[in-house]
Scaffold this active site. Sequence first.
Site, PDB file in Angstrom:
ATOM      1  N   CYS A 102       0.895  -1.165   0.000  1.00 52.80           N
ATOM      2  CA  CYS A 102       0.000   0.000   0.000  1.00 52.80           C
ATOM      3  C   CYS A 102       0.928   1.207   0.000  1.00 52.80           C
ATOM      4  O   CYS A 102       1.755   1.317  -0.904  1.00 52.80           O
ATOM      5  CB  CYS A 102      -0.932  -0.028   1.199  1.00 52.80           C
ATOM      6  N   SER A 103       0.851   2.087   0.959  1.00 50.40           N
ATOM      7  CA  SER A 103       1.820   3.177   0.998  1.00 50.40           C
ATOM      8  C   SER A 103       3.040   2.737   1.805  1.00 50.40           C
ATOM      9  O   SER A 103       4.112   2.536   1.262  1.00 50.40           O
ATOM     10  CB  SER A 103       1.185   4.421   1.612  1.00 50.40           C
ATOM     11  N   ARG A 148      -1.966   3.350  16.087  1.00 54.64           N
ATOM     12  CA  ARG A 148      -3.316   3.108  15.561  1.00 54.64           C
ATOM     13  C   ARG A 148      -4.348   2.998  16.678  1.00 54.64           C
ATOM     14  O   ARG A 148      -5.512   3.320  16.502  1.00 54.64           O
ATOM     15  CB  ARG A 148      -3.333   1.840  14.712  1.00 54.64           C
TER      16      ARG A 148
END
Lengths: 543, 621
Positions: free
Chosen positions: B336-337, B382
């Site tokens: 992803c990134s 997170r």
Amino acid sequence: MEFAELIRTGQAQAELLRGPEEPPLRGTLCITGHHLLLSPGPQATPDLWLLLLRNVDSIEKRVAGDSGTITLRCKDLRVLQLDIEGVEATLDIARSIEALSSLESVITSFPFFYRPKGLRLGDAWHFHPPECYYKRVARETNAWRLSEANEDFSLCPSYPRAVIVPRAVDDSALARSARFRQGGRFPVLSYYHAPSGTVLLRAGQPLTGPQKRRCSEDEELLRAVLAGARPGARGFIVDTRSPQAAKQARMSGGGTEPKAAYPGWKRLHRPLERGRPLQESFVRLVEACGDLEQSMDRWLNRLESCRWLSHVKETLSTACLAAQSMEQEGACVLVHGAEGTDSTLLITSLAQLILDPLSRTMAGFQELIEREWVQAGHPFQLRCAHSAFSHARPKHEAPTFLLFLDCVWQLGRQFPLSLEFGEGMLLALFEHAYASPFGTFLCNNEKERCLCEVRTRTHSLWSGLRQPKEQRKLRNPLYVPNPLAIWPSAEPQSLRLWQGLFLRGTHPPEPSEVAWEKVWQIVTDQEKTEGSQPTDSASEPGP
Amino acid sequence: MEHIRTTKVEQVKLLDRFSTSNKSLTGTLYLTATHLLFIDAHQKETWILHHHIASVEKLALTTSGCPLVIQCKNFRTVHFIVPRERDCHDIYNSLLQLSKQAKYEDLYAFSYNPKQNDAERLRGWELIDLAEEYKRMGVPNSNWQLSDANRDYKICETYPRELYVPRIASKPIIVGSSKFRSKGRFPVLSYYHQSKEAAICRCSQPLSGFSARCLEDEHLLQAISKANPANRYMYVMDTRPRLNAMANRAAGKGYENEDNYSNIRFQFVGIENIHVMRSSLQKLLEVNGTKGLSVNDFYSGLESSGWLRHIKAVMDAAIFLAKAIAVESASVLVHCSDGWDRTSQVCSLGSLLLDPYYRTIRGFMVLIEKDWISFGHKFSERCGHLDGDPKEVSPVFTQFLECVWHLTEQFPQAFEFNEAFLLQIHEHIHSCQFGNFIGNCQKEREELKLKEKTYSLWPFLLGDQKKYLNPLYSSQSQKSAVLEPNTVSFNFKFWRNMYHQFDRTLHPRQSVFNIIMNLNEQNKQLEKDIKDLESQIKQRKNKQTDGILSKELLNSVRPESPALKATLSLKEQALLPVNDVLRTIEGSSPADNRYSEYADEFSKAEPAVVSLEYGVARMTC
């Protein structure tokens, strides 16, 4: 038989697709007066496939080259596709199905010809006739009596011959109360809640009209109800219409009970959807459930806008209201809307399921449906004439009974151990209400059923369901009798779409079926191990 | 503790979140160093760990007192009314401090003591051994080897020390590739499918910008491709939406150019980023926290939050991955990134679909250790363990658990664990009670000396295994079975047991799970009894070989004999109380139903709208 004129073809070769999971069937297709048959030949399993033509809700034909395709959408929400050899044969078959599936005559319908093995005509129509229940209540309370005032259906065509009314009210007063209620549906007992000594009643709306008519016998009847309950008992009238709708009904002769005329009774309005809007809600839900490609947002949007689950929520909470009034307030409850044959029955029957442990048993539930739906005059013939796929202009169709079954399904999901019957029973009832080889759901009321001699010339669904091979499908393996009232949660987060029904046409059967099979296995293992003893060979001394 | 000014407040009211009638429980509120505790008049205790608190809000003063609303990360919401404003203010301030710690050392795990000695604690940490797991997958082998390139975290700080790479990829290639990848996260092995010889690899986005190339990176991808003898091409899955990936090119990042890499098939799968997910969950919680929510508002809220759409996107990506491996035997590189959020979701879910081992209790722990913890999913950021940037908080792992839950719904027999297991894990990613989820990568965890100072969650879950077993699990039918979930929209449902875990009134009043669990146990017990009895009989019989067995003796060994029957029924009794507990919670007693406002209605003159709530207050636990 005059069916012969409607059957345009003998037979044809066809392939049948029954859904994404099941393998196609190929064989000879043929039409009889009541059935579509496909015979794949003696070696195949099943060796014969049958569809009751009455089950067909809509039919769609397409021809291409020298073959054709017929899509049958059934009232039980299944979708079938027939690929037929020959254009002519396709068109003939389609026309025959169209003609035969829309026959309206009751006495030529299949239940009058169905003679299954193992059942004899004249077997008990139902095993716990409602009269027994009424007699028991009359005996226990001493305030109620079984009246035969409606013996010839003259007071109320949609009531059964025997009804239960307050002992203090005589038959002539009943007759006058009947004239004051729509459809002659004077207040009768629906359920007696012994622990609180209160009763649940149902009726049609009072015909007060614009002149605000009154009827002293009707007032007397409701006064006697309160007098027969515990001293000082009060009552609630649950009107299933909005206050505006009830007021409007006065213009056309209907109305509500004026407060002053019925001391001790308090009216509550809990509007429930009925009639065409309810049918449309059903149609839109089924439409949404048929689209496999739609995005998540579209699906949630359609689920919301069809409003079906809102109806489930409203119904459940109104039934809870009635049940709570009885159990906790110790109040008597009278439920009516307009005719008193639809949403009224929804509420009275659900309230009983919540309160009464007996009605949650297999026998009790069947008795409840016989008493509160069939004999209480829910017009099955009119309401279930078409299901969600029909292109015909809706007239009197409404999925009231299906809404009831959905609410029961929600109850069963929230109390998975407290109902003796399982999802299979609810699905079976849904199917039989719309198309059945049995006579139970024929006609609109007892009077019509008497005229058609349904009881003597057809078999009862209840005997059909009693056959041993049906039991595993219908029963809940985890049932444990629960003596308490079961209060469901009616919050939107607690309600779920009944996938087993609404997604049956498009969706492979839920894997939960496999899981339930496993549950059955665990339960039967349990019974086996509990009942077993050391084997004989081990316990007997050697020779 | 310096933050605590008031430790005890009496006459505090706890409101029911969904009640419209303002019914409440009155009790005493205690504030400890680690928990907020409410004990009501019935001595029922509500414990709230400070670390679980997501937000505390003091509402405007009312006549009955000062309302305090606490929202927790495990989706519990409590609404207190504190009689005196001063007390409320004190508690409010204390909770603000206590729920947002500045230093790792202040987290609960560093003071939590479950009374284990050091050896036990260490054994707990060694319970899950990733080297063992790679061995189980079948690496190292002739195509894949263990690389020591990152042994000292020199190449990539957020990767573990031990990484598996294609055997033909030399160290310079690895180093070169890592320089071309965001945060140095070069392509490494995540899962090896032994029979297909195909691999799931993971990395971060390439620093390709509009035209940059890196030969080492191209070589490394080729090496991954060649490590799979079954298939010439490999997939490169960019889990971001195409637009996001393109925007990254302007910042010198981006995605692989298919022209530069030989034999790759490039694919975007369109999972949104952490910020979209955070606000989506926020919207979802706003909707389902509404009092007196209508069905229509619920579904339109569910739709506009987009939450289920995101869940479906993650699931679809995992299915794409699993199919590439199971059907085409093609290796897949996922990124992803940064390669620690969406990549972790897709790699772990894909492995779960492919390998039945990950669907067992222990296997699921291994999966989380491997794809989430070791590969540097930033749990502390997170989950907001410390007082930090709120923009780093995102429910990425929660989404993973929700995807797994959806799978357990679709495949009720495929998982050894049940929903309670998922909920318990979710509880502990936020609780900071155990060391597993503290920190953002392995290097940080080592620096924190978590293995010396804290305990591992897994042995505690395994010790409680019975609670987390799925009674319908059948391991036989699962052998080598690849799950092929159906992601048609109907199949995605609101996960009530997660988002309303503590709102007992919304739940089914009876649990099928418990009863089947009990039946299963009883079956086993009874079968064992039968065997015992039979073997006793055989023994007796053998003793009586002379054939002078008397009837009395025989009778005495049959279950009818009073002595044996007693033991049998005792055993049954031991199991029965569990049933009784279930039975007593089935209905509800009148006291539980909010009825008072209804009684009042009666005396009022006007027929008002009667609002009743049903089946509420069944506190089932």
